[in-house]
Write an enzyme that holds these catalytic residues in place. Structure first.
Site, PDB file in Angstrom:
ATOM      1  N   PHE A 189       6.461   1.839  -4.383  1.00 43.14           N
ATOM      2  CA  PHE A 189       7.662   2.261  -3.924  1.00 43.14           C
ATOM      3  C   PHE A 189       8.490   3.499  -4.436  1.00 43.14           C
ATOM      4  O   PHE A 189       9.553   4.000  -3.768  1.00 43.14           O
ATOM      5  CB  PHE A 189       8.733   1.047  -4.505  1.00 43.14           C
ATOM      6  CG  PHE A 189       8.496  -0.071  -3.959  1.00 43.14           C
ATOM      7  CD1 PHE A 189       8.984  -0.496  -2.694  1.00 43.14           C
ATOM      8  CD2 PHE A 189       7.851  -1.284  -4.547  1.00 43.14           C
ATOM      9  CE1 PHE A 189       8.394  -1.774  -2.030  1.00 43.14           C
ATOM     10  CE2 PHE A 189       7.514  -2.327  -4.140  1.00 43.14           C
ATOM     11  CZ  PHE A 189       7.843  -2.737  -2.864  1.00 43.14           C
TER      12      PHE A 189
ATOM     13  N   HIS B 161      11.061  -9.211   0.905  1.00 42.23           N
ATOM     14  CA  HIS B 161      10.925  -7.877   0.927  1.00 42.23           C
ATOM     15  C   HIS B 161      12.062  -6.804   0.951  1.00 42.23           C
ATOM     16  O   HIS B 161      13.011  -7.194   1.799  1.00 42.23           O
ATOM     17  CB  HIS B 161       9.707  -7.589   1.744  1.00 42.23           C
ATOM     18  CG  HIS B 161       9.144  -6.092   1.499  1.00 42.23           C
ATOM     19  ND1 HIS B 161       9.628  -5.154   1.990  1.00 42.23           N
ATOM     20  CD2 HIS B 161       7.928  -5.815   0.888  1.00 42.23           C
ATOM     21  CE1 HIS B 161       8.907  -3.969   1.596  1.00 42.23           C
ATOM     22  NE2 HIS B 161       7.754  -4.365   0.936  1.00 42.23           N
TER      23      HIS B 161
ATOM     24  N   ASP C  78       0.639  -1.227  -0.091  1.00 36.95           N
ATOM     25  CA  ASP C  78      -0.022  -0.030  -0.062  1.00 36.95           C
ATOM     26  C   ASP C  78       0.865   1.088  -0.027  1.00 36.95           C
ATOM     27  O   ASP C  78       2.256   1.184   0.160  1.00 36.95           O
ATOM     28  CB  ASP C  78      -0.945   0.006   1.076  1.00 36.95           C
ATOM     29  CG  ASP C  78      -0.286   0.173   2.523  1.00 36.95           C
ATOM     30  OD1 ASP C  78       0.888  -0.087   2.808  1.00 36.95           O
ATOM     31  OD2 ASP C  78      -1.216   0.495   3.431  1.00 36.95           O
TER      32      ASP C  78
ATOM     33  N   TYR D 119       2.715   4.601   0.802  1.00 34.10           N
ATOM     34  CA  TYR D 119       3.478   5.404   2.084  1.00 34.10           C
ATOM     35  C   TYR D 119       2.825   6.115   2.713  1.00 34.10           C
ATOM     36  O   TYR D 119       1.738   6.868   2.344  1.00 34.10           O
ATOM     37  CB  TYR D 119       4.716   6.293   1.572  1.00 34.10           C
ATOM     38  CG  TYR D 119       6.043   5.653   0.859  1.00 34.10           C
ATOM     39  CD1 TYR D 119       6.771   4.533   1.432  1.00 34.10           C
ATOM     40  CD2 TYR D 119       6.375   5.892  -0.496  1.00 34.10           C
ATOM     41  CE1 TYR D 119       7.514   3.767   0.800  1.00 34.10           C
ATOM     42  CE2 TYR D 119       7.349   5.412  -1.241  1.00 34.10           C
ATOM     43  CZ  TYR D 119       8.072   4.437  -0.570  1.00 34.10           C
ATOM     44  OH  TYR D 119       8.880   3.690  -1.180  1.00 34.10           O
TER      45      TYR D 119
END
Length: 226
Positions: free
Chosen positions: A77, A187, A64, A66
Site C-alpha cells: 500500500f 478492501h 501485489d 502497484y
C-alpha cells in the site's frame, strides 16, 4: 541467496535453496531483463528489511505491488514520497484520520514510518509487470509469503493481522495461534471501502490490543522524511 540483515535471514535461510524459489528466481531474472517489472530489484524485500521478525507486532497484508511506474516501493500500500497517492491508500489514510482523530500530511503516502515501528507491510506477491496487475501471481511468491505468515503465527508474542478484502481474509487459515488478533474488513479500494472498511477502526483496535498485551502502540501519524 537473499540477505536481509536481520533475523529473517535465520528464519528463511532454507527457503532460498528450495525448488520453488530457485524456479522463481530464474523467472524473475528473465522478466526483469525483458520487461518493466516493479518494484526495482533492490526493493523487492523491503518489507522484510524494514520490519524484522523480532520487532514485528502488526501485519498489513496486500495482494501485489502497484503496477504503475514509480509507485511500488516494496511495502504493501505504500508509495515513495512525492508520488501520487493511489485510491486505496487515500482511503486507508482517511480511516486513520477518522478512527484516531489525527491529521495526516497532505500528498504523502510513504508508510516507512509504520514499518520502522514493527508493522510488516507484506504483499502476497512481491513483483508485478508494468500495467499488468497480478501478472506474477502464479510464479511462486505465495509459497514464500505463506511461509512468512506461518512463521509469524508461531511467534510467542501477540501479533495483529489486518486482513482487508476476500483475498487477504483467505489467509486466515494460516493464523490459528490464539494469542494473535485477526481483524477483518472489506478492501480499502473505492469499489469496496464503503462496504465495511470505512468505520472498521482497525487502527485504534490494534493499539488497544498492543497496550493490553504490554507492547508499545503504533504512532499511525505519518512522518515526512527528507
Amino acid at each position: 541467496m537473499v540477505l536481509l540483515n536481520n533475523y529473517w535471514d535465520v528464519l528463511l535461510k532454507k527457503e532460498w535453496s528450495k525448488e520453488y524459489y530457485l524456479n522463481l528466481r530464474k523467472i524473475l531474472i528473465k522478466e526483469y531483463k525483458e520487461k518493466n517489472v516493479f518494484p526495482e530489484k533492490e526493493k523487492i524485500f523491503n518489507a522484510l528489511k524494514f520490519t524484522d521478525f523480532k520487532s514485528c507486532k502488526v501485519v498489513i497484508l496486500g495482494q501485489d505491488p502497484y503496477h504503475t511506474r514509480g509507485l511500488a516501493d516494496g511495502l504493501s500500500f505504500s508509495v515513495p514520497k512525492n508520488s501520487k497517492i493511489p485510491p486505496s491508500l487515500v482511503n486507508i489514510l482517511k480511516e486513520t484520520e477518522t478512527d484516531l482523530k489525527i491529521k495526516q500530511p497532505k500528498n504523502f503516502g510513504n508508510l516507512k514510518h509504520w514499518a520502522n515501528q514493527g508493522v510488516l507491510l507484506l504483499n502476497n506477491v512481491l513483483t508485478v509487470v508494468e500495467s499488468k496487475p497480478n501478472s506474477h501471481s502464479k510464479i511462486g511468491w505465495q509459497y514464500l509469503t505463506d511461509k512468512i505468515i506461518s512463521i509469524l503465527n508461531k511467534k510467542s508474542s501477540p501479533v495483529v493481522f489486518m486482513l482487508w478484502g476476500a483475498f487477504a481474509i483467505g489467509k486466515q487459515k494460516l493464523i490459528n495461534n490464539k494469542i494473535h488478533l485477526v481483524l477483518k474488513a472489506s478492501h480499502p479500494s473505492p469499489l469496496s471501502a464503503f462496504r465495511g472498511f470505512f468505520g472498521c477502526r482497525h487502527f485504534s483496535k490494534t493499539n488497544k490490543f498492543l497496550i493490553k498485551t504490554k507492547q508499545n502502540p503504533i504512532n499511525w501519524q505519518l512522518k515526512i522524511y527528507h
